[in-house]
Design a protein around this motif. Structure first.
Motif, PDB file in Angstrom:
ATOM      1  N   LYS A   1     -13.164  69.690  91.497  1.00  0.00           N
ATOM      2  CA  LYS A   1     -12.708  70.727  92.746  1.00  0.00           C
ATOM      3  C   LYS A   1     -14.259  71.211  93.385  1.00  0.00           C
ATOM      4  CE  LYS A   1      -8.919  72.294  90.213  1.00  0.00           C
ATOM      5  NZ  LYS A   1      -8.395  73.215  89.233  1.00  0.00           N
ATOM      6  N   PHE A   2     -14.130  70.605  94.530  1.00  0.00           N
ATOM      7  CA  PHE A   2     -15.440  70.891  95.392  1.00  0.00           C
ATOM      8  C   PHE A   2     -15.000  71.738  96.675  1.00  0.00           C
ATOM      9  CE2 PHE A   2     -16.661  67.452  92.592  1.00  0.00           C
ATOM     10  CZ  PHE A   2     -18.019  68.037  92.086  1.00  0.00           C
TER      11      PHE A   2
ATOM     12  N   THR B   1     -10.517  65.119  98.166  1.00  0.00           N
ATOM     13  CA  THR B   1     -10.430  64.064  96.810  1.00  0.00           C
ATOM     14  C   THR B   1      -9.441  63.005  96.715  1.00  0.00           C
ATOM     15  OG1 THR B   1     -11.424  65.865  95.633  1.00  0.00           O
ATOM     16  CG2 THR B   1     -10.642  64.330  94.368  1.00  0.00           C
ATOM     17  N   LEU B   2      -9.512  61.808  96.881  1.00  0.00           N
ATOM     18  CA  LEU B   2      -8.425  60.956  96.709  1.00  0.00           C
ATOM     19  C   LEU B   2      -8.600  60.088  95.414  1.00  0.00           C
ATOM     20  CD1 LEU B   2      -8.838  59.115  99.857  1.00  0.00           C
ATOM     21  CD2 LEU B   2      -7.463  61.137  99.595  1.00  0.00           C
TER      22      LEU B   2
ATOM     23  N   SER C   1     -16.652  64.440 101.910  1.00  0.00           N
ATOM     24  CA  SER C   1     -17.279  65.542 102.408  1.00  0.00           C
ATOM     25  C   SER C   1     -17.939  65.493 103.662  1.00  0.00           C
ATOM     26  CB  SER C   1     -17.917  66.492 101.350  1.00  0.00           C
ATOM     27  OG  SER C   1     -19.160  65.901 101.205  1.00  0.00           O
ATOM     28  N   ARG C   2     -18.299  66.606 104.440  1.00  0.00           N
ATOM     29  CA  ARG C   2     -19.345  66.871 105.490  1.00  0.00           C
ATOM     30  C   ARG C   2     -20.795  66.213 105.010  1.00  0.00           C
ATOM     31  NH1 ARG C   2     -18.110  72.638 107.987  1.00  0.00           N
ATOM     32  NH2 ARG C   2     -18.112  73.001 105.847  1.00  0.00           N
ATOM     33  N   LYS C   3     -21.391  66.024 106.066  1.00  0.00           N
ATOM     34  CA  LYS C   3     -22.993  65.608 105.440  1.00  0.00           C
ATOM     35  C   LYS C   3     -23.609  66.745 104.925  1.00  0.00           C
ATOM     36  CE  LYS C   3     -25.853  62.023 105.905  1.00  0.00           C
ATOM     37  NZ  LYS C   3     -25.386  60.807 105.085  1.00  0.00           N
TER      38      LYS C   3
ATOM     39  N   ILE D   1     -22.536  66.126  91.691  1.00  0.00           N
ATOM     40  CA  ILE D   1     -21.272  65.532  91.346  1.00  0.00           C
ATOM     41  C   ILE D   1     -21.703  64.936  89.510  1.00  0.00           C
ATOM     42  CG2 ILE D   1     -19.822  63.422  91.555  1.00  0.00           C
ATOM     43  CD1 ILE D   1     -20.387  63.605  94.498  1.00  0.00           C
ATOM     44  N   GLU D   2     -22.675  64.222  89.624  1.00  0.00           N
ATOM     45  CA  GLU D   2     -22.766  63.497  88.322  1.00  0.00           C
ATOM     46  C   GLU D   2     -23.005  64.659  87.206  1.00  0.00           C
ATOM     47  OE1 GLU D   2     -24.912  59.398  89.653  1.00  0.00           O
ATOM     48  OE2 GLU D   2     -26.294  60.938  88.931  1.00  0.00           O
TER      49      GLU D   2
END
Length: 721
Positions: A162-163, A168-169, A184-186, A194-195
Motif C-alpha cells: 500500500k503505497f 499495484t497489479l 508509480s510516477r517517477k 519497497i525492499e
C-alpha cells in the motif's frame, strides 16, 4: 491374525569365544530382535562392532543409490561363509569400497549435473512469474515518466503493498507466491523503501535482460543438462549390468553383516562371557534353545502387564496373500502388543467398500493395470511399502471390477446400456456389449438396493433404500469397532480405560445397529420396518408424552432413552477422568469440559460417524453420473447434424475425457475416502497404533556351513550310528 503373537524376552549367556557362532545361528533363526540388556552383566561393549556398523550402513546407502540410479532392482543375492564377523565386515568393507570406486566418476558426474539442475530450476522458478515480459529490465526500470518494479511476495506480505500514488497489479502463482507489478510516477517510490517495508527483493535479471529471454535460456540449459544426465545414467546402467549379480551379492553381504553387527553392538561382555538379549516369538523359543544347545545358557520371561516399562514388538502372523493389508494399517500406526490388530477387519471391509464406491468394470480394469505397473516400479526401487500399497489397490480394483460387472458398467453406461439407458427411452438402441455382458439384467435388478445404477430409470425410492443399507453397513462397522475397543481394554486389564473410555462408546454405538438392523425381523420388508422405526424416533423426539401405541414406537422411545443414558454416562466418565488426571481443574470446570467432550461432542460424533457411511452411495452415484453426463454429451453430438465420421470421433473424445477424469480423480478420492472411513470412523473406536514392529535380524544371503558346524554335524551322525 486377530491378536499379536506372544513374545518372550530371551537372554542368552555364552562363552565369549562362541560369540560368532551364536550370532550366525541367530541370523539363521530369523526370528530374534536384539535389545539392550535390562540387567547387563557389565558395562563393557564391543565398541569395534558399533564403529563398523556405521561404515557398513554408509556402504548400504551408496549401493542403494547406485542401483536406483542405474534402474536395477534393489535386492540381495548370493551366499557367504560365516566366521569372525568383525573380520568379515572389514573384508566386505574393502570389497564394497573397491566396487564403489568403479562408479565413483560417474556418480560424481551425476551429482554435479543434478546440483546444476537444481540451481537452474531454482532460477527458473524465480523468473517464471514474469516469463511473458519481453522488455529488457534495463529499459523497464529506467523509464522517464514512471518507476516500475517487479517482485514476488508471500501471502502475508500482500497487505504491505500500500503505497501512495502507486498502481499495484497482482497475480497468484501458487498457494505461496504472488507476482506483483508496482507502477508509480517517477521518483515517488524508491527501490530501497519497497525492499525495507515489504521484506521482498525487487526482481532483477543478469545484465538486465528481459524475463522472457532469461526464461528461455534457463529452460534450454535445463533441457541440455537433463539430456546429459540421462546419457550419464545410461552409462552407469550399462556398466552395472555387466556385473549386476556381483553388486547384488555384495549388497546382500552388507545387509547380513549389518544385522550381525547389530547383535554384537547391543551385547555386553565380561571377562569370560557374552550377554545377548532380545525378543522372539514365544512359540519359537524352544527352537532357538535347541539350536544353541551346548553353546549357550538361555532364559526367557513373558512381558510384564500393560502400562509398565516393558514394550514388546508386535508381530502379526498373516498368510502371504493378505499380508499386504498391513501396509494400510501401518499408515495409521503399528498395533501395540496389547491390542487387537485391525488387519483382519480390513481384509474384508477395505476392498468391499472400495468396490461399492467405484462400480465400473472398465475404470477398475485401468486402475488394476496401473496398480500392477506401480507394483513392479516399487519392486524395482526396493520399496516394500510401495509394493504393499500397490497390492492393496490390486485387490480393491478386482472387487471394483466385480461390482462393475454386477452393475453392468463398462467405461460408463454407453457401451452396455447404450443410448437407451442414457436417454431413458426404448426408442433408442442398447449398447454393443448389452447382449454379450456376462451378468444378465435380472441379476443387476435384483441388486438394486446395493448398486442402484445401470437401470433405464433410477427411482428415488431405490436411492433411499440404498442410503439405509449404506448406513446399516456403517452402523455394523461402528458397533464392531466399539466392541473391539472393549475387548482391548479387557485384554490390557485397564479398568479405568474400560469403564470410562470404551464402555460408554459401546453403549452409544449399539443404538444405530439396533435402529438400522431392526428391519431384519422381517427381511421381506426390511426397508419398511426401518423407515417405520425412524418415523417413531422422530415422533417421540418432538412429542410429549411419548407415543407408545405400537411395539415399534415403544422401541423408538427406548432407543432415545438409551442414547440419553449413554451420553450422561459418557459425560460423567469424562468428568471423572479430568478430575483424576488434571487435578488443578475445579469441579465446575470439569463438569463443563466433560459435557463438551462426553455429552455434546459425543452426540455429534454418534450422528456424524453413522451418517458418514452414506458416502458409500454418494461416491458411487457421483461416479455413475459423471460418466453419464459425458456419455449424454457424446451421444448428443453423435445424433446431431455433424457428419457421422466426425461425430463418432468427437463423441469418442468426450467420453474418453470423462473416463480419464473419473479414473484419475475419483479413483484417488475413493481410495482416500475408504481409508478415511477406516481411520476416523472405525479405528478411532478401538485402535491406538502405538506399537513398534517386530524387526528380527536375519541372513539376506545363504550362509554356508563353517568348519565347526560341519564337524559338529559329523560328530552327531557318528554318535547316532
Amino acid at each position: 491374525m486377530i491378536l499379536p503373537e506372544k513374545m518372550s524376552r530371551v537372554q542368552i549367556l555364552a562363552n565369549k569365544e562362541l560369540l560368532n557362532d551364536v550370532v550366525t545361528k541367530l541370523l539363521k533363526f530369523q526370528n530374534f530382535e536384539p535389545e539392550e540388556p535390562e540387567e547387563p552383566i557389565s558395562n563393557e561393549r564391543f565398541e569395534d562392532a558399533r564403529r563398523r556398523l556405521g561404515v557398513i550402513q554408509e556402504h548400504l546407502n551408496k549401493f542403494q543409490i547406485i542401483m536406483d540410479l542405474a534402474g536395477v532392482t534393489i535386492e540381495a543375492k548370493g551366499k557367504m561363509k560365516p566366521g569372525d564377523w568383525n573380520k568379515i565386515a572389514d573384508e566386505v568393507d574393502a570389497e564394497a569400497s573397491k566396487e564403489e570406486d568403479r562408479y565413483k566418476d560417474l556418480l560424481e558426474e551425476i551429482g554435479k549435473i543434478k546440483s546444476e539442475l537444481d540451481l537452474y530450476r531454482a532460477q527458473l522458478n524465480e523468473v517464471l512469474p514474469f516469463k511473458d515480459i519481453t522488455v529488457d529490465l534495463n529499459k523497464l526500470y529506467n523509464l522517464k515518466l514512471f518507476d516500475i518494479y517487479l517482485l514476488t511476495v508471500l501471502p502475508n506480505q500482500l497487505d504491505k503493498l500500500k503505497f501512495d500514488s502507486t498502481l499495484t497489479l497482482t497475480r497468484k502463482i501458487n498457494e505461496k507466491t504472488y507476482a506483483v507489478i508496482l507502477i508509480s510516477r517517477k521518483n515517488t517510490l524508491q527501490k530501497e523503501k519497497i525492499e525495507k517495508e515489504i521484506g521482498a527483493k525487487v526482481f532483477e535479471t543478469p545484465e538486465g535482460k528481459s524475463p522472457y529471454e532469461v526464461y528461455n535460456e534457463v529452460q534450454s540449459k535445463i533441457n541440455e543438462l537433463t539430456k546429459i544426465l540421462e546419457e550419464t545414467r545410461a552409462k552407469l546402467k550399462e556398466k552395472l549390468r555387466a556385473c549386476e549379480s556381483y553388486v547384488k551379492e555384495i549388497y546382500g553381504k552388507l545387509l547380513t553383516i549389518r544385522d550381525a553387527l547389530t547383535i554384537v553392538s547391543r551385547a555386553r561382555v565380561s571377562e569370560f562371557y557374552v550377554q545377548i538379549e532380545g525378543y522372539a516369538p514365544t512359540k519359537l523359543v524352544k527352537k532357538i534353545k535347541e539350536q544353541l544347545k551346548g553353546e549357550a545358557f538361555i532364559t526367557e520371561r513373558m512381558p510384564r502387564r500393560y502400562g509398565e516399562k516393558d514394550k514388546p514388538p508386535t508381530l502379526i502372523s498373516l498368510p502371504k496373500s493378505i499380508r499386504v493389508i498391513e501396509s494400510v494399517v501401518e499408515l495409521y500406526g503399528t498395533p501395540s502388543y496389547w491390542e487387537i490388530s485391525p488387519i483382519i477387519f480390513l481384509i474384508f471391509t477395505f476392498p468391499i467398500l472400495f468396490g461399492l464406491m467405484f462400480p465400473d468394470f472398465g475404470n477398475a480394469l485401468v486402475v488394476f493395470l496401473f496398480a500392477v505397473w506401480f507394483y513392479k516400479y516399487g519392486k524395482r526401487k526396493g520399496s516394500e511399502n510401495t509394493e504393499k500399497l500397490s497390492l492393496v489397490l490390486i485387490y480393491s480394483s478386482i472387487v471394483a471390477m466385480i461390482t462393475g460387472l454386477l452393475a453392468r458398467e463398462f467405461f460408463g453406461p454407453v457401451l452396455v446400456g447404450g443410448p437407451r439407458e442414457v436417454f431413458n427411452s426404448n426408442k433408442y438402441p442398447v449398447g454393443p456389449l448389452y447382449h454379450i455382458w456376462p451378468v444378465p439384467v435380472s441379476v443387476s435388478n435384483s441388486l438394486e438396493y446395493l448398486i442402484p445404477f445401470g437401470h433405464y430409470s433410477i427411482l428415488s425410492t431405490e436411492i433411499e433404500d440404498t442410503m439405509i443399507l449404506s448406513i446399516f453397513i456403517g452402523a455394523l462397522a461402528l458397533f464392531v469397532s466399539s466392541l473391539l475397543g472393549v475387548i482391548n481394554a479387557v485384554d490390557k486389564k485397564d479398568q479405568e480405560f474400560l469403564l470410562y473410555e470404551k464402555l460408554p462408546l459401546l453403549i452409544l454405538y449399539t443404538v444405530p445397529l439396533i435402529l438400522f438392523g431392526y428391519g431384519f425381523i422381517d427381511i421381506t420388508d426390511y426397508f419398511g420396518k426401518v423407515e417405520c422405526l425412524l418415523g417413531g424416533l422422530l415422533t417421540n423426539i418432538f412429542s410429549f408424552p411419548p407415543n407408545l401405541s405400537t411395539p415399534t414406537y415403544t422401541l423408538a422411545y427406548i432407543l432415545i432413552l438409551w442414547v440419553e443414558i449413554g451420553l450422561i454416562y459418557n459425560w460423567i466418565s469424562k468428568v471423572i477422568l479430568i478430575k483424576r488426571h488434571e487435578g488443578h481443574v475445579g469441579l465446575g470446570a470439569a463438569i463443563g469440559m466433560g459435557f463438551i467432550e462426553g455429552g455434546f461432542e459425543a452426540g455429534i460424533l454418534l450422528l456424524s460417524n453413522t451418517i458418514s457411511f452414506i458416502r458409500i452411495l454418494v461416491f458411487a452415484l457421483a461416479h455413475y453420473y459423471l460418466l453419464y453426463a459425458f456419455s449424454y454429451m457424446g451421444l448428443l453430438v453423435l445424433y446431431s447434424s455433424v457428419p457421422y465420421a466426425a461425430a463418432v470421433i468427437i463423441a469418442g473424445i468426450i467420453i474418453a475425457l470423462g473416463n480419464l477424469l473419473a479414473i484419475a480423480l475419483e479413483g484417488l478420492i475413493v481410495f482416500i475416502q475408504d481409508m478415511r472411513l477406516h481411520f476416523y470412523e472405525m479405528f478411532s473406536k478401538f485402535y491406538e497404533g502405538q506399537g513398534r514392529p517386530f524387526m528380527p535380524v536375519m541372513n539376506y544371503v545363504e550362509l554356508e556351513e563353517g568348519e565347526k558346524e560341519v564337524a559338529r554335524k559329523e560328530a552327531i551322525e557318528v554318535k547316532a550310528a
